[in-house]
Design an enzyme around this catalytic site. Structure first.
Site, mmCIF file in Angstrom:
data_model
loop_
_atom_site.group_PDB
_atom_site.id
_atom_site.type_symbol
_atom_site.label_atom_id
_atom_site.label_comp_id
_atom_site.label_asym_id
_atom_site.label_seq_id
_atom_site.Cartn_x
_atom_site.Cartn_y
_atom_site.Cartn_z
ATOM 1 N N TYR A 283 0.810 -1.220 0.000
ATOM 2 C CA TYR A 283 0.000 0.000 0.000
ATOM 3 C C TYR A 283 0.840 1.265 0.000
ATOM 4 C CZ TYR A 283 -3.525 3.372 1.577
ATOM 5 O OH TYR A 283 -4.362 4.447 1.678
ATOM 6 N N TYR A 284 2.057 1.220 0.497
ATOM 7 C CA TYR A 284 2.877 2.423 0.598
ATOM 8 C C TYR A 284 3.240 2.923 -0.795
ATOM 9 C CZ TYR A 284 3.524 0.889 5.459
ATOM 10 O OH TYR A 284 3.339 0.480 6.758
ATOM 11 N N GLY A 285 2.631 4.049 -1.156
ATOM 12 C CA GLY A 285 2.861 4.596 -2.492
ATOM 13 C C GLY A 285 2.321 3.715 -3.593
ATOM 14 N N ARG A 286 1.357 2.849 -3.266
ATOM 15 C CA ARG A 286 0.776 1.904 -4.237
ATOM 16 C C ARG A 286 1.884 1.135 -4.967
ATOM 17 N NH1 ARG A 286 -3.085 3.855 -1.896
ATOM 18 N NH2 ARG A 286 -5.233 3.924 -2.666
#
Length: 317
Positions: free
Chosen positions: A51-54
């Site tokens: 999820y971090y920065g997709r």
């Protein structure tokens, strides 16, 4: 660097875990230097999530550790929404199986050392999620299973389900824990971690910068910071000014920064495997690693406990 066993597991990880969300650092080259600096200082425990920065953080991390991957213990996570589709979020077998492959490609590795359910999913049967995670362990794509943001009751349900079905059990938890967010962890989770031999990673150790000493009541927040323009900033600082003053006073007397003292308070908890730092610059790594190698005096631990008990109970983002 100090190393400790991850709960009851045999693997040893650095006493501080490097978080790689890089929410405040948009330059991939600088983010890579942050990772390289932490590894140079002996950090072998690095946390990430799809999820971090997709996917950006996994990609940056994979490139930064190329050639060193086998000496590092990597985590990633699954559950968060990764797209608009009906199956682009959650802890279903479908979503877990698809997302682990994408994470492996971005990280440039054949395994994730600790794969965590990023949150409790009320819409997916727990046995379905744990069976999917167990399959990944049996396939060698994941070494250990963990969970983020689970309550003590949810963790116990996960442990019981795994035991009943003969599945690989949750070995490590990841929850928010800091001087301003104590009660959900201290009330039940710490005793569960002790009794079950679980690892515990604690995120937001500096409460989004509030415990660095860089924010004070009556002073505007720095330009470009998370707190710039937030209407609740002044009321937040009014409520926690006593905690910040206590950190500054202790740090001044010990020759440490407020951030180092806040991290030392976490390290003073034997249940905590590793606080997770989120540096956006290499110099932030140097400062936070300065929390290691010295004991927090008992009287200072008591003073910090008292200061936070006097602060209003609320959740800090």
């Amino acid at each position: 660097m100090e190393y400790v066993q991850l709960g009851r597991l045999g693997v040893r990880v650095s006493r501080i875990c490097l978080g790689t969300a890089f929410r405040g650092q948009r330059d991939d080259a600088v983010a890579a230097r942050v990772i390289e600096r932490a590894v140079d200082l002996g950090c072998n425990f690095i946390d990430c999530a799809n999820y971090y920065g997709r996917g950006r953080s996994e990609t940056v991390l994979g490139k930064a550790i190329r050639g060193q991957r086998d000496d590092l213990f990597l985590t990633s996570k699954v559950w968060s929404r990764m797209g608009p589709g009906p199956n682009d979020a959650g802890s279903s077998r479908y979503h877990i199986t698809r997302e682990v492959e994408r994470s492996l490609r971005r990280l440039g590795t054949d395994r994730i050392d600790l794969y965590l359910l990023h949150n409790w999913d009320p819409d997916s049967p727990l046995d379905e999620s744990l069976r999917a995670m167990d399959d990944l362990v049996r396939q060698g794509k994941v070494l250990y299973v963990g969970a983020c943001n689970f309550t003590a009751a949810q963790t116990l349900e996960g442990l019981w389900t795994a035991d009943r079905l003969g599945l690989d059990a949750i070995a490590c938890l990841q929850n928010e824990f800091n001087l301003l967010h104590r009660w959900p962890v201290e009330s039940e989770l710490l005793s569960l971690v002790r009794s079950r031999g679980l690892g515990l990673m604690t995120y937001s150790p500096l409460a989004v910068g509030l415990l660095t000493g860089g924010y004070r009541r009556g002073q505007p927040p720095a330009a470009g910071s998370y707190w710039e323009g937030r209407e609740d900033f002044e009321s937040t600082m009014e409520g926690i000014d006593g905690v910040v003053r206590c950190l500054i006073d202790i740090g001044s007397r010990l020759g440490r920064t407020p951030a180092q003292v806040a991290l030392a308070w976490l390290l003073d908890h034997p249940e905590v495997t590793a606080p997770m730092i989120g540096p956006d610059l290499p110099e932030h790594v140097d400062e936070t690693f300065g929390a290691l190698g010295w004991p927090l005096p008992p009287e200072d631990r008591a003073a910090l406990d008292a200061a936070t008990e006097a602060a209003p109970a609320r959740r800090y983002p």
